[in-house]
Design a protein around this motif. Structure first.
Motif, mmCIF file in Angstrom:
data_model
loop_
_atom_site.group_PDB
_atom_site.id
_atom_site.type_symbol
_atom_site.label_atom_id
_atom_site.label_comp_id
_atom_site.label_asym_id
_atom_site.label_seq_id
_atom_site.Cartn_x
_atom_site.Cartn_y
_atom_site.Cartn_z
ATOM 1 N N PRO A 148 -29.244 81.910 -4.880
ATOM 2 C CA PRO A 148 -28.883 82.313 -3.527
ATOM 3 C C PRO A 148 -28.550 81.105 -2.681
ATOM 4 N N ALA A 149 -27.468 81.196 -1.934
ATOM 5 C CA ALA A 149 -27.083 80.093 -1.049
ATOM 6 C C ALA A 149 -27.949 80.110 0.187
ATOM 7 N N PRO A 150 -28.163 78.957 0.820
ATOM 8 C CA PRO A 150 -28.916 78.916 2.065
ATOM 9 C C PRO A 150 -28.254 79.794 3.113
ATOM 10 N N SER A 151 -29.049 80.218 4.067
ATOM 11 C CA SER A 151 -28.549 81.109 5.104
ATOM 12 C C SER A 151 -27.362 80.480 5.807
ATOM 13 N N GLY A 152 -26.328 81.287 5.997
ATOM 14 C CA GLY A 152 -25.143 80.824 6.695
ATOM 15 C C GLY A 152 -24.148 80.111 5.842
ATOM 16 N N GLU A 153 -24.454 79.883 4.550
ATOM 17 C CA GLU A 153 -23.520 79.192 3.679
ATOM 18 C C GLU A 153 -22.982 80.151 2.643
ATOM 19 N N PRO A 154 -21.735 79.964 2.199
ATOM 20 C CA PRO A 154 -21.139 80.888 1.237
ATOM 21 C C PRO A 154 -21.805 80.798 -0.109
ATOM 22 N N ARG A 155 -21.888 81.897 -0.808
ATOM 23 C CA ARG A 155 -22.395 81.908 -2.159
ATOM 24 C C ARG A 155 -21.347 81.335 -3.088
ATOM 25 N N GLN A 156 -21.795 80.631 -4.099
ATOM 26 C CA GLN A 156 -20.893 80.045 -5.069
ATOM 27 C C GLN A 156 -20.799 80.955 -6.279
ATOM 28 N N ARG A 157 -19.631 81.377 -6.623
ATOM 29 C CA ARG A 157 -19.463 82.269 -7.751
ATOM 30 C C ARG A 157 -19.527 81.502 -9.060
ATOM 31 N N THR A 158 -20.213 82.059 -10.052
ATOM 32 C CA THR A 158 -20.250 81.496 -11.389
ATOM 33 C C THR A 158 -19.306 82.299 -12.262
ATOM 34 N N PRO A 159 -18.122 81.791 -12.608
ATOM 35 C CA PRO A 159 -17.098 82.585 -13.267
ATOM 36 C C PRO A 159 -17.465 82.998 -14.672
ATOM 37 N N ARG A 160 -18.489 82.384 -15.264
ATOM 38 C CA ARG A 160 -18.837 82.708 -16.632
ATOM 39 C C ARG A 160 -19.672 83.975 -16.733
ATOM 40 N N ALA A 161 -20.163 84.456 -15.603
ATOM 41 C CA ALA A 161 -21.083 85.573 -15.653
ATOM 42 C C ALA A 161 -20.352 86.898 -15.534
ATOM 43 N N GLY A 162 -20.959 87.927 -16.151
ATOM 44 C CA GLY A 162 -20.496 89.290 -15.962
ATOM 45 C C GLY A 162 -19.094 89.540 -16.433
ATOM 46 N N HIS B 267 -33.989 69.622 -9.882
ATOM 47 C CA HIS B 267 -33.881 68.682 -8.766
ATOM 48 C C HIS B 267 -32.424 68.590 -8.296
ATOM 49 N N PRO B 268 -32.074 69.272 -7.201
ATOM 50 C CA PRO B 268 -30.692 69.248 -6.700
ATOM 51 C C PRO B 268 -30.260 67.842 -6.299
ATOM 52 N N MET B 269 -28.999 67.534 -6.599
ATOM 53 C CA MET B 269 -28.458 66.236 -6.220
ATOM 54 C C MET B 269 -28.140 66.179 -4.736
ATOM 55 N N ALA B 270 -27.465 67.218 -4.257
ATOM 56 C CA ALA B 270 -27.050 67.282 -2.853
ATOM 57 C C ALA B 270 -27.219 68.716 -2.379
ATOM 58 N N PRO B 271 -28.450 69.125 -2.047
ATOM 59 C CA PRO B 271 -28.724 70.534 -1.745
ATOM 60 C C PRO B 271 -27.926 71.105 -0.587
ATOM 61 N N ARG B 272 -27.520 70.269 0.349
ATOM 62 C CA ARG B 272 -26.751 70.779 1.486
ATOM 63 C C ARG B 272 -25.274 70.970 1.144
ATOM 64 N N ILE B 273 -24.833 70.353 0.060
ATOM 65 C CA ILE B 273 -23.424 70.450 -0.330
ATOM 66 C C ILE B 273 -23.245 71.385 -1.511
ATOM 67 N N SER B 274 -24.015 71.147 -2.586
ATOM 68 C CA SER B 274 -23.906 71.952 -3.800
ATOM 69 C C SER B 274 -25.303 72.167 -4.377
ATOM 70 N N PRO B 275 -26.003 73.220 -3.927
ATOM 71 C CA PRO B 275 -27.399 73.430 -4.343
ATOM 72 C C PRO B 275 -27.572 73.615 -5.841
ATOM 73 N N LYS B 276 -26.502 73.996 -6.539
ATOM 74 C CA LYS B 276 -26.616 74.279 -7.965
ATOM 75 C C LYS B 276 -26.431 73.046 -8.844
ATOM 76 N N LYS B 277 -25.952 71.964 -8.289
ATOM 77 C CA LYS B 277 -25.749 70.754 -9.093
ATOM 78 C C LYS B 277 -27.021 69.929 -9.057
ATOM 79 N N THR B 278 -27.569 69.673 -10.243
ATOM 80 C CA THR B 278 -28.858 69.001 -10.344
ATOM 81 C C THR B 278 -28.730 67.670 -11.072
#
Length: 285
Positions: free
Chosen positions: A8-22, A182-193
Motif C-alpha cells: 500500500p502506498a502512503p496516504s496521498g500518494e499513487p499506488r504503484q502497479r506491479t505488471p507481473r501480477a494477476g 529496508h526501503p532505499m527511498a521510502p518517500r520516492i519508491s517505497p517498494k525499492k529496498t
C-alpha cells in the motif's frame, strides 16, 4: 522497475502497479518477449530495426513525459517539435556518429525555442527547460546505445547491457520479494529496498562476468566493473522516474504497453544503464 511485491502506498500518494501480477502477467510477458526479439533482430541481423525501435521509443518516451508534465503541471512543453526531433536522435547517431548527434541535439533545441517563441508568452522559460530536459533524458541517452552499437563489437556490447539490465530487474525483484525489508527511498519508491539492490548487484555481476569472458572476449573484471556502475545507474534512473511520477501524481507514464504501463515505465532504468555502459566501454577502450 520495482523490486518487491506491491505494498500500500502512503496516504496521498499513487499506488504503484506491479505488471507481473494477476491478469497483466500474460500481456507483460508477451510484450516483453516481442521487444527482446526485436532488439536481438536489430542487433545481429537488421540494424535498421534497432535504430527504428530506438527512434520509436525516443519519440513515445518524450511524448509520455511531455504530456504528463503538461497535463499535471501545465508546463506547455511543445510536444510536436520535441517528439519529432527527439525521434531523429537515433538515426543521427547511426548514420552520422557522435558529431551528427551533437548537431541534431543543438538543432532540436533551437527548433523548440523558436516554436515556443511563437506561442503564448507566459511560462515560456519553464516550457523550454522542460523540453530540453525531456529530450536529453530519453532520446539522447537512447542515441548513446546506437553510438555504442556502431563501435567494434558494438552489437555484443549493447546486448551485454540489455542482458544486465534484464538481470538487474529480475534479480532485484526476486530479492526484494524474498528479503526486502529496508526501503532505499521510502518517500520516492517505497517498494525499492536495499536487499533488492543487493540482489540486482549479484545478478548483474554474474551476467556481466560471463558476458565479458564469453561474449566480449575480455577480462572478467571489466564485467564486474560494468555491473557495479550499471546497477547504480539503473537504480538512479528508476528512482528518478518514481520521483517525477510521485511529484505529478501518476502511477504510470501511460498505458501504451499492455501489462507494463508506458514506454518510460520500462526504460526508466535502461536509459541510465545505457549511458553508464557507453562511458565504461569508451573509457576502457
Amino acid at each position: 522497475m520495482s523490486d518487491s511485491a506491491e505494498r500500500p502506498a502512503p496516504s496521498g500518494e499513487p499506488r504503484q502497479r506491479t505488471p507481473r501480477a494477476g491478469r497483466d502477467l500474460p500481456a507483460a510477458i508477451g510484450v516483453g518477449a516481442v521487444l527482446v526479439a526485436l532488439v536481438v533482430l536489430g542487433l545481429f541481423f537488421l540494424p535498421l530495426v534497432l535504430v527504428a525501435l530506438a527512434a520509436v521509443a525516443a519519440g513515445v518516451g518524450t511524448w509520455e513525459i511531455g504530456q504528463s508534465l503538461n497535463r499535471k503541471r501545465g508546463m506547455r512543453i511543445p510536444l510536436i517539435p520535441a517528439v519529432v526531433t527527439g525521434a531523429l536522435f537515433p538515426f543521427a547517431a547511426y548514420f552520422g556518429g557522435s558529431e551528427s548527434l551533437i548537431y541534431t541535439v543543438l538543432g532540436s533545441i533551437i527548433v523548440v525555442i523558436l516554436w515556443r517563441a511563437l506561442g503564448r508568452r507566459d511560462g515560456m522559460l519553464t516550457s523550454i527547460m522542460g523540453s530540453i530536459f525531456t529530450m536529453l533524458w530519453v532520446p539522447f541517452m537512447l542515441a548513446l546505445a546506437i553510438l555504442l552499437f556502431r563501435q567494434e563489437d558494438g552489437a555484443a556490447r549493447v546486448f551485454t547491457i540489455v542482458l544486465m539490465a534484464i538481470g538487474n530487474d529480475t534479480w532485484g525483484y526476486i530479492a526484494g520479494v524474498l528479503w526486502g525489508k529496508h526501503p532505499m527511498a521510502p518517500r520516492i519508491s517505497p517498494k525499492k529496498t536495499w536487499e533488492g539492490m543487493a540482489g540486482s548487484l549479484v545478478g548483474s555481476m554474474a551476467v556481466g562476468i560471463l558476458c565479458a569472458i564469453f561474449l566480449l572476449d575480455d577480462a572478467w573484471w571489466i564485467g564486474a566493473v560494468l555491473a557495479v556502475l550499471l546497477v547504480i545507474a539503473s537504480t538512479a534512473g528508476d528512482l528518478s522516474e518514481s520521483m517525477i511520477k510521485r511529484e505529478i501524481g501518476i502511477k504510470d507514464m501511460s498505458n501504451i504497453l499492455p501489462g507494463h504501463g508506458g514506454v518510460m515505465d520500462r526504460l526508466d532504468s535502461v536509459v541510465f544503464a545505457v549511458a553508464a555502459g557507453y562511458v565504461v566501454f569508451v573509457v576502457l577502450g
